[in-house]
Design a protein around this motif. Sequence first.
Motif, mmCIF file in Angstrom:
data_model
loop_
_atom_site.group_PDB
_atom_site.id
_atom_site.type_symbol
_atom_site.label_atom_id
_atom_site.label_comp_id
_atom_site.label_asym_id
_atom_site.label_seq_id
_atom_site.Cartn_x
_atom_site.Cartn_y
_atom_site.Cartn_z
ATOM 1 N N THR A 215 -11.447 -2.176 7.904
ATOM 2 C CA THR A 215 -10.432 -3.141 8.335
ATOM 3 C C THR A 215 -9.741 -3.720 7.100
ATOM 4 O O THR A 215 -10.079 -3.391 5.955
ATOM 5 N N ASP A 216 -8.804 -4.610 7.348
ATOM 6 C CA ASP A 216 -8.097 -5.272 6.253
ATOM 7 C C ASP A 216 -9.050 -5.988 5.304
ATOM 8 O O ASP A 216 -8.822 -6.041 4.100
ATOM 9 N N GLN A 223 -8.801 -4.695 -4.356
ATOM 10 C CA GLN A 223 -7.923 -5.210 -5.405
ATOM 11 C C GLN A 223 -8.698 -5.630 -6.652
ATOM 12 O O GLN A 223 -8.118 -5.796 -7.722
ATOM 13 N N GLY A 224 -10.024 -5.758 -6.508
ATOM 14 C CA GLY A 224 -10.849 -6.085 -7.664
ATOM 15 C C GLY A 224 -11.182 -4.881 -8.527
ATOM 16 O O GLY A 224 -11.767 -5.027 -9.607
ATOM 17 N N CYS A 236 -7.041 5.772 8.213
ATOM 18 C CA CYS A 236 -8.134 4.794 8.295
ATOM 19 C C CYS A 236 -8.027 3.902 9.534
ATOM 20 O O CYS A 236 -8.862 3.019 9.721
ATOM 21 N N GLY A 237 -7.009 4.115 10.359
ATOM 22 C CA GLY A 237 -6.956 3.444 11.641
ATOM 23 C C GLY A 237 -6.061 2.214 11.697
ATOM 24 O O GLY A 237 -5.566 1.733 10.676
ATOM 25 N N PRO A 238 -5.876 1.667 12.903
ATOM 26 C CA PRO A 238 -4.939 0.556 13.130
ATOM 27 C C PRO A 238 -5.398 -0.784 12.588
ATOM 28 O O PRO A 238 -4.623 -1.738 12.545
ATOM 29 N N LYS A 239 -6.656 -0.880 12.154
ATOM 30 C CA LYS A 239 -7.157 -2.152 11.646
ATOM 31 C C LYS A 239 -6.776 -2.393 10.189
ATOM 32 O O LYS A 239 -7.080 -3.444 9.625
ATOM 33 N N GLY A 244 -4.000 -5.725 4.321
ATOM 34 C CA GLY A 244 -4.705 -4.838 3.400
ATOM 35 C C GLY A 244 -3.749 -4.142 2.455
ATOM 36 O O GLY A 244 -4.051 -3.944 1.278
ATOM 37 N N GLY A 245 -2.563 -3.773 2.975
ATOM 38 C CA GLY A 245 -1.565 -3.101 2.152
ATOM 39 C C GLY A 245 -1.097 -3.955 0.987
ATOM 40 O O GLY A 245 -0.906 -3.448 -0.129
ATOM 41 N N MET A 246 -0.928 -5.230 1.216
ATOM 42 C CA MET A 246 -0.502 -6.136 0.145
ATOM 43 C C MET A 246 -1.574 -6.235 -0.935
ATOM 44 O O MET A 246 -1.266 -6.341 -2.127
#
Length: 360
Positions: A215-216, A223-224, A236-239, A244-246
């Motif tokens: 999921t997100d 990002q770490g 990876c699905g609709p979640k 998450g993209g940002m």
Amino acid sequence: MSKPGDDELALIISWVIDQKDRKSFSQVCKQWLNVESQTRLSIRVFEPELLHKFLPRFPNLLTFESSKRITNNHLEIIATTCPKLEFLNFKQQSVESQNLVGFDDISDFDDVGVLAIANGCCKLCEVLFRRRRRVGNVGVITLVKCAKSLGVLDLGRCSLINDSSLEAIGSMNSIRALNLEGCSLITDKGLTFLATGSSSRTLKRLVLAECDRLTDFGVSLLQGMYCLEELNLAECGPKVTDYGGMAVASIASLKRLNLSWLINVSDVTLVAISENCRNLVTLDLTGCEMISGAGIRAFGYHECLESLVLASCDNICGDDVDMVLKCKSLRSIVLDKGLKMWIPKRMQENISRFCQLHWR
């Protein structure tokens, strides 16, 4: 003229690369056969059932490859005979897998065989287990603990792998590339181990394609991983959404990014990627149905982007693609073949003058 010694013969054969020539060399006499065997560094096996007959001849192997079905007993032979192995490739090719009618998993190796390899071949640097469906957490955990120099690990399509393996991998100091494609048992908890452990400082390539329990929350932890250069989140699905993209867009080190079929990722993510991922070379947006020209045009002045894939992106038109041509670094663009009839021939020719145009 005196008979050449083993050292002289070893020096001679070190210049022989072609395998047919090495075979001819080994057939001269017993001495030459022994020298060739002792200096052989790599082998590809097509008949694992014969391992016990020929493998003892090659105690100094560094590379072992076989895409055939291979048993736990065979792995024990390898572990005992070849302790210096650094590269182990048991990757099952997809075409071969499809052709193996009635493939019987029971005849293939499992964690028992992996344990033998882990304990016998502690110098391993690269291990590929792709599509070996009986490989599980027990074997992987032991492997990463024993092989202190392990830098590349391919567990793609190993469907038994879950977060327990990722906990062990997350504590590694050597891992550079990790393939978890199709490991559908992996969750956000597993990504937590990767993103907060020692692996976060060494991983450069991470494949999470088709890990559809993510999921997100889990994706945002990535990002770490400030050394990450290649990330694959395809299917990876609709979640996985713009949240998450940002987070992914904040990974400034990224050079290759695959967001294929993330249907809830929109232009918001693309704009952030274009602004923050200044080292990005390839971007795959296949099937991202929410993106439009606004997101694509954001890459008009990107300085490094060389490859852009926009197949099955229904909201993209010819004018949007024309704007991307302002990106002087672009070398290849893939468009949906349904667009071909709607983009004027002159525009297609103009695009082709600047970069390779492909239709999919």
